[in-house]
Design an enzyme around this catalytic site. Sequence first.
Site, short mmCIF file in Angstrom:
data_model
loop_
_atom_site.label_atom_id
_atom_site.label_comp_id
_atom_site.label_asym_id
_atom_site.label_seq_id
_atom_site.Cartn_x
_atom_site.Cartn_y
_atom_site.Cartn_z
N LYS A 1 60.90 44.96 -1.17
CA LYS A 1 60.98 44.13 -2.54
C LYS A 1 60.09 44.64 -3.43
O LYS A 1 60.40 44.64 -4.77
CB LYS A 1 60.48 42.53 -1.91
CG LYS A 1 60.84 41.55 -3.24
CD LYS A 1 60.23 40.30 -2.66
CE LYS A 1 61.33 39.79 -1.63
NZ LYS A 1 60.81 38.37 -1.34
N ARG B 1 55.52 36.00 -2.09
CA ARG B 1 56.23 36.26 -0.99
C ARG B 1 55.71 37.42 -0.40
O ARG B 1 55.44 38.30 -1.00
CB ARG B 1 57.62 36.50 -1.69
CG ARG B 1 58.41 35.48 -2.57
CD ARG B 1 59.54 36.14 -3.29
NE ARG B 1 59.90 35.18 -4.27
CZ ARG B 1 60.64 34.26 -4.50
NH1 ARG B 1 61.60 34.21 -3.52
NH2 ARG B 1 61.03 33.82 -5.77
N GLY C 1 63.78 36.08 5.89
CA GLY C 1 63.36 34.52 6.43
C GLY C 1 62.31 34.50 7.45
O GLY C 1 61.90 33.41 8.11
N MET D 1 59.13 35.75 7.43
CA MET D 1 57.52 35.60 6.95
C MET D 1 57.43 34.55 5.86
O MET D 1 58.39 33.96 5.35
CB MET D 1 57.18 37.02 6.50
CG MET D 1 56.67 37.83 7.61
SD MET D 1 56.18 39.55 6.99
CE MET D 1 57.36 40.21 6.31
N ARG E 1 68.06 44.81 -3.40
CA ARG E 1 67.77 45.49 -2.25
C ARG E 1 69.26 46.06 -1.81
O ARG E 1 70.26 45.39 -1.90
CB ARG E 1 66.97 44.56 -1.09
CG ARG E 1 67.67 43.53 -0.57
CD ARG E 1 67.04 42.75 0.48
NE ARG E 1 67.69 41.53 0.85
CZ ARG E 1 67.27 40.38 1.32
NH1 ARG E 1 65.93 40.39 1.67
NH2 ARG E 1 67.86 39.35 1.50
N HIS F 1 71.23 31.09 6.20
CA HIS F 1 70.44 31.93 6.96
C HIS F 1 71.46 32.18 8.35
O HIS F 1 71.34 33.36 8.68
CB HIS F 1 69.21 31.04 7.62
CG HIS F 1 68.66 31.44 8.80
ND1 HIS F 1 68.82 31.30 10.28
CD2 HIS F 1 67.22 32.17 8.73
CE1 HIS F 1 68.01 32.09 10.82
NE2 HIS F 1 67.15 32.64 10.27
N ARG G 1 82.04 59.21 38.27
CA ARG G 1 81.39 58.74 39.47
C ARG G 1 82.22 58.48 40.62
O ARG G 1 82.94 57.23 40.59
CB ARG G 1 80.33 57.59 39.11
CG ARG G 1 79.09 57.63 38.31
CD ARG G 1 78.60 56.37 38.02
NE ARG G 1 77.09 56.60 37.56
CZ ARG G 1 77.03 56.13 36.12
NH1 ARG G 1 77.88 55.96 35.18
NH2 ARG G 1 75.80 56.29 35.68
N ARG H 1 81.34 64.25 39.91
CA ARG H 1 80.23 64.29 40.77
C ARG H 1 80.43 63.97 42.03
O ARG H 1 81.24 62.88 42.39
CB ARG H 1 79.21 63.31 39.93
CG ARG H 1 77.70 63.24 41.08
CD ARG H 1 76.92 62.25 40.25
NE ARG H 1 77.47 60.75 40.61
CZ ARG H 1 76.70 60.02 40.03
NH1 ARG H 1 75.34 60.03 39.40
NH2 ARG H 1 76.83 58.61 40.44
N GLY I 1 70.59 63.67 34.46
CA GLY I 1 70.78 62.30 34.97
C GLY I 1 69.50 61.35 34.40
O GLY I 1 68.63 61.16 35.18
N ASP J 1 68.24 58.12 36.62
CA ASP J 1 67.30 58.49 37.82
C ASP J 1 65.99 59.30 37.29
O ASP J 1 64.77 59.07 37.90
CB ASP J 1 68.00 59.11 38.92
CG ASP J 1 68.60 58.40 39.73
OD1 ASP J 1 67.92 57.57 40.17
OD2 ASP J 1 69.89 58.54 39.95
N CYS K 1 74.05 62.54 30.89
CA CYS K 1 74.99 61.81 31.37
C CYS K 1 74.48 60.33 31.73
O CYS K 1 75.15 59.47 32.20
CB CYS K 1 76.08 62.28 32.30
SG CYS K 1 75.12 62.60 34.06
N TYR L 1 76.33 68.91 24.92
CA TYR L 1 77.25 67.46 24.84
C TYR L 1 76.26 66.63 25.46
O TYR L 1 75.35 66.72 26.02
CB TYR L 1 78.33 67.63 25.66
CG TYR L 1 78.12 67.72 27.11
CD1 TYR L 1 78.04 66.63 27.89
CD2 TYR L 1 78.00 69.13 27.73
CE1 TYR L 1 78.09 66.48 29.23
CE2 TYR L 1 77.77 68.94 29.22
CZ TYR L 1 77.80 67.75 29.79
OH TYR L 1 77.55 67.83 31.13
C1 PEP Z 1 71.77 59.02 36.11
O1 PEP Z 1 70.95 58.90 37.16
O2 PEP Z 1 71.33 59.24 34.88
C2 PEP Z 1 73.13 59.10 36.49
C3 PEP Z 1 73.87 59.29 35.38
O3 PEP Z 1 73.32 58.73 37.54
P1 PEP Z 1 73.63 57.26 38.09
O4 PEP Z 1 73.20 56.45 37.12
O5 PEP Z 1 74.94 57.13 38.58
O6 PEP Z 1 72.56 57.30 39.12
MG MG Z 2 71.64 59.32 38.98
#
Ligand code: PEP
Ligand code: MG
Length: 918
Positions: free
Chosen positions: A31, A105, A114, A116, A377, A495, A599, A655, A803, A806, A868, A888
């Site tokens: 502002k 303000r 809204g 603060m 803004r 609001h 999966r 997998r 992954g 995990d 993934c 990727y």
């Molecule tokens: C992971 O572990 O990131 C994964 C993609 O496998 P999952 O979530 O199936 O264990």
């Molecule tokens: Mg996993």
Amino acid sequence: MGKAINKKRVYTFGNGKAEGKADMKNLLGGKGANLAEMNLIGVPVPAGFTITTDVCTEYNTIGKDQVVELMKAEVEAAIATTETAMNAKFGATGEEGFPLLLSVRSGARASMPGMMNTVLNLGMNDDTVKIIAEKSGNEKFAYDSYRRFIQMYGDVVMGVEAEEGEHCPFEQVLDKVKEAKGYASDNEMSVEDLKSVVEDFKAVVKEAAGEDFPTNPWDQLWGSVCAVFDSWNTERAILYRRMENIPSEWGTAVNVQAMVYGNMGETSATGVCFSRDAATGEDQFNGEYLINAQGEDVVSGVRTPLEITLVGSRRWAERNGTSEEDRAAKFPSLEEAMPALYKELDEIQQKLEDHYSDMQDMEFTIQDGKLWMLQTRNGKRTGAAMVKMAIDMLEQGMINKKTAILRQEPNKLDELLHPVFDKNALASAKVLSKGLPASPGAATGKIVFTAEDAEVEAAKGEKVILVRRETSPEDLKGMYAAVGILTERGGMTSHAAVVARGMGKCCISSAAGLTVSGSAMTIDGVSFQKGDFISLDGSTGVVYEGKVDTITPSLDGDFGKLMDLADKYTKMSVRTNADSPADSKTARDFGAQGIGLCRTEHMFFEGDRIWAIREMILAEDLEGRKTALDKLLPIQREDFYGILKAMDTFGVTIRLLDPPLHEFTPNDDATQKEMAEKLNVDQAIVKEKVDALHEFNPMLGHRGCRLGNTYPEITEMQARAIIEAACQLKSEGFDPKPEIMVPLIGTVQEFKMQEQIIRTVADQVFAEKGIKVDYLVGTMIEIPRAALTADLIAEAAEFFSFGTNDLTQMTFGYSRDDAGKFLPIYIEKGILKHDPFQVLDQEGVGQLVMKGTKKGRKTRPELKVGICGEHGGEPSSVEFCHTVGMNYVSCSPFRVPIARLAAAQAAIKAKAAKKAKK
Ligand code: PEP
Ligand code: MG
């Protein structure tokens, strides 16, 4: 500390001059920087000054008293500059001229609407009110401003609030007067009424705060400035920052500015406007205003405001069923009511949009025939508007391609990808009411009347619609938890509307015939209870009875243009996590270039398939297991055939079986009995087997490649199903690209053993079919040891897929299944900034990803690397993956467009950073 003590803390602006400018947002807040900039480009802005965000940080570290001391001289000088610019005197008591009244303000780097504190009409006391009454010739306005000031200051600075279960004490005073005199609204109060309200308000303050209302304007100023700094750390501001990812170190600036009044009579007005339509993106100036009102009246929803433009006003009348005659007479646009001022406002909005090359959200006040801009803004917008505006502005030559991409908030695309009402279902749905289409989208859910109930019900997995008379920042948590918001009052800039649009939630405000009181609502006399279903169409403003089916929207031309543009810059490709041909098709339609994670276990839960895998689990020996696996083979082959076909020519990472086997067996007695009957064994044997599969720590137990290495026949069956499906497709003229992925390896030996099984089976199938297909064998990197020994693993593995679900679990040592018990508290306490299962922890887990990639590529330079885990569809994590040099990212189908955009942004930013370095 010497240097710090001498730094500049206050920046003045006014009369076409300013010490700050637009690119000083970090120091002056959004502002403050824009107020300075507006002065510099010749837009009329009431004079004032900005106390920097640095001072907020000082305030939170060295405390109030020292900070006030440090900035005192600068603030005094800035007040003097403001007095000169406005030709008024702060604390004038008579001869010195018109009293300078101020607004105070907040204004952080990122907008926090809204969240603060604000104090208006500062400088009022028993002396100044008389001078203002006399000099303005409008005693009612003077006393009305005074009572508003006492209420606001009493609330914000002195902490006067409602006792538990009671109405706000100031409102009680007003209600008493109105009741006694039979007034319907505050506006009807006479000067005498207002004078007595002022005295009663002062008594309320004294009673509640234990001290007199401060009459000295300087005390009022310091009290207000400190209250704004204090409001940076209120619960709601902290919650908002967490939701919007705003760091708490940023702090807020404080803007002190001369007041101008939209409530000085019929030649005064106030309003909020947007240079384009924030809901649809249409290039149409729009907004709302009220004659003889203060800004609050427009946004709080207490009075329903009028449209600024004639076009908007006519559209409003059509939606509302108001005749043109009635509209023009009772609800005229600003364009009709004050044509010259409208023209000036229209020119300014165009000037500001051109200057910032973005849609502007502006506030203005007309004081006795003179237009002042109070704020501009870059406007918040819906996902649809975000896309349309960027493409329109690109085509209008206002911005370049890179800006069009960088201006997108990838997560907001979600709003475009989600369902709208099914037209057929809508045709038979009963319309209950029509209100303002405050934020688009469709929602069906159960009615709740409080933010708390919304949270409680949403936590149980219910979809809820939050119904309120009007919303306030206290309702934020509930709005967040709800799928839609319905309010009795309020306009398009209320609001509820602004916040819902920011959140991408559907919202309808000012629903006709709706009355909300406590825990009930009626629409045209028909009552609805908590738990009843209603449906909202935030794009048309229509409220429907009961549940209405929804469908996935078709994506329009601008979305396609944006995605095509994004792909021009992207270096990484975007794949999807999908386990069925249908999901694969959806993802491909959203632009996925292959599958990053299929999966296979998900396929086992469909229909009768679970029985084959249960038979395998129950088998006594290898032969028994093979018999069961033979039943699974054709089923798996058919699935892989469908998926590889849907993703023809693109890589499909499949997998091998990953979860611990107990996930496939029943724990309850009844299903164990059913299993025994179906598989023709004794129930005791089933129970024994289930008990034997029990593990203390299944996520670290007998799962992943540990299954394939102890039961190689499972890997054999899966490899055969994949390769046979690929051979079949190839014989039909398709170009399948299977990539077989071994899960959860920690040592290269684990991988090699699986690889050998896969390659042996593949060779067998090729020999049997007389056909060969190209395929890869690679692995997931999801155990820290795998990341650390990635150089060895890459000797055998042809690709890596991180992954990160995990990997996060094992790096933090937080169980994926149990972290919900403490993660929210960790985030609330600031121990963690984000849930690391949602936003990749670049500092820790990220090191393993980076190291793993580097080591793997050292051994095998052409190694294909992807991600993934859930992070593959989260924008900041996607950017990190780009930095690491991944080929990727892979995410769920509906997040594919988000990842495509985030990947393009990452590439553009990285290139710009490289250029800047040179
Ligand atoms: C992971 O572990 O990131 C994964 C993609 O496998 P999952 O979530 O199936 O264990
Ligand atoms: Mg996993």
